[in-house]
Design a protein around this motif. Structure first.
Motif: not given
Length: 457
Positions: A188-193, A405-407
């Motif tokens: 559920a992690e983000a790689a980045g933005t 990931a967003l949530g």
């Protein structure tokens, strides 16, 4: 699902012509741009990327590709796979180390091929990414941090799903030197933005994304009918198989996804159709339905290309039970369907024997729509069979990962629990009263297999 776009990838290089399939990764970006045209991403807040696993994108110290990406299978790397198995001390040593035995398509095997065949390119390789890692990195503007996920990492042959860690020594064994490997981030992690403010999730391999898009969980297995076949199921722990029949992958949710493959699935049906002069598989199915379960004693062991499950690489197929009354086209057609499905049931049993719970089987692939497959599969598999409507479940899984990931980043979703997602529209087939008949057909098949190849499974 609100909108979808599509664009083809350029054709890959020849897989069987002595070289791996080579693709310029920039072509993926061009396809992505084309598919996302026409305002498709308007209002989108997060992106997930799924891509074919078993790809290698070798980069130099500047982040440029050393050579085109190597994707798909590569017959030339058969020698490399055998070399690597011997170099570590055999199949069991590999299974203990990373949960799988080197195969021709795996990144670790491609690295060995690269070191032997293109030593200059191998020497310049400083960073290793897979296709979904590279796309995520490009979308983020090529940051210093490079990431991957458990699912993608588990197919490389140098990351262990059991320990959750890389084996850099195996990269060195294959390539000849150490390289930078992407950081493995959580489901559920983000790689980045992106510079535009779009969140990018971890991404994952095509298999893991399809499983996630289908919404399979504990008790579920997926049987995929291609030319070859694969069986995978969700399991709470990594399975180490000393015989190398199980490839121990991680899934896209934090669980595990043991996979068993067979070399022969729909190719057995196509062979039977050609032998019987049938124009297509629909006609073969129609013919098979004129026979009865057990095909009047005809049994086809469908090992036409050798077989991986059971491990019989140099064998051929077997047609047994020929009697005067069984020598009719419809019985041979039925035997082809039953042989294919019994071969896949053998693969399911490999997982069941290791404690994997299988109560429901999702059946994927165009052949899953054939009446002869649907009539026989539930009783032969001994489980409820679900035939989802055709859809791009790998893309749907990537979208679900992006939503998660967003949530999680906004605090509206638990990072340990995937978002609730609308299930696939599907037909549900029960074994019902046919279960006993199916078990008898299965036993007939197992008897022939044991007589022909004693102790193979």
């Amino acid at each position: 699902m609100l909108r979808q776009g599509y664009a083809p990838h350029p054709l890959e290089g020849p897989e069987g012509g002595g070289r791996p399939a080579d693709v310029d990764p920039q072509a993926w970006l061009l396809s992505l741009g084309e598919a996302a045209g026409g305002g498709l991403l308007e209002g989108v807040q997060a992106i997930g990327v799924s891509a074919q696993a078993n790809s290698v994108v070798p980069l130099d110290t500047q982040g440029n590709t050393v050579r085109p990406a190597m994707v798909g299978g590569d017959k030339r790397s058969q020698v490399a796979a055998a070399d690597l198995i011997d170099a570590l001390g055999g199949r069991e040593a590999w299974a203990r180390a990373v949960g799988s035995v080197p195969q021709t398509a795996q990144p670790v095997t491609k690295l060995r091929w690269l070191a032997r065949s293109e030593p200059e390119a191998a020497a310049r390789t400083a960073v290793l990414l897979q296709a979904h890692d590279w796309l995520v990195w490009q979308l983020l503007g090529r940051p210093a941090r490079r990431t991957t996920d458990r699912g993608g990492a588990s197919g490389t042959g140098y990351w262990s799903a059991a320990t959750g860690g890389y084996r850099p020594d195996l990269v060195e064994l294959a390539l000849g030197h150490q390289v930078m490997l992407p950081e493995v981030i959580g489901p559920a992690e983000a790689a980045g933005t992106t510079p535009e403010g779009l969140l990018i999730s971890a991404g994952t391999g095509e298999t893991q994304a399809a499983a996630f898009g289908l919404g399979i969980g504990l008790g579920d297995a997926v049987v995929s009918l291609g030319a070859s076949g694969s069986v995978m199921a969700v399991h709470p722990e990594a399975l180490v198989d000393q015989y190398g029949m199980i490839t121990s992958l991680a899934d896209a949710t934090g669980m595990h996804l043991p996979v068993v493959t067979t070399l022969n699935a729909v190719r057995a049906l196509r062979g039977a159709a050609e032998l019987l002069g049938m124009p297509d598989l629909e006609s073969l199915s129609e013919l098979a339905m004129k026979s009865t379960p057990g095909a009047h004693g005809l049994v086809l062991l469908p090992y036409l290309e050798g077989e991986r499950t059971p491990n019989l690489p140099h064998t051929a197929g077997t047609l047994a039970g020929l009697r005067r009354e069984s020598m009719r086209p419809e019985h041979l057609a039925r035997a082809a369907f039953e042989g294919m499905l019994c071969g896949l049931a053998d693969a399911l049993d490999v997982l069941r024997a290791r404690g994997v719970d299988v109560r429901r089987v999702f059946l994927l692939g165009a052949a899953a729509e054939l009446p002869a497959v649907q009539a026989a599969a539930p009783a032969l598999f001994g489980a409820q069979v679900v035939v989802p409507q055709p859809a791009d479940y790998a893309a749907i899984g990537a979208a679900r990962q992006a939503a998660w990931a967003l949530g999680a980043s906004q605090g509206t979703l638990d990072p340990r629990t995937p978002p609730v997602w609308q299930g696939a529209v599907a037909q549900v087939l029960e074994p019902g009263e046919e279960l006993a008949v199916g078990q008898a057909v299965r036993q007939q098949y197992v008897s022939v297999r044991e007589q022909t190849h004693p102790g193979a499974l």
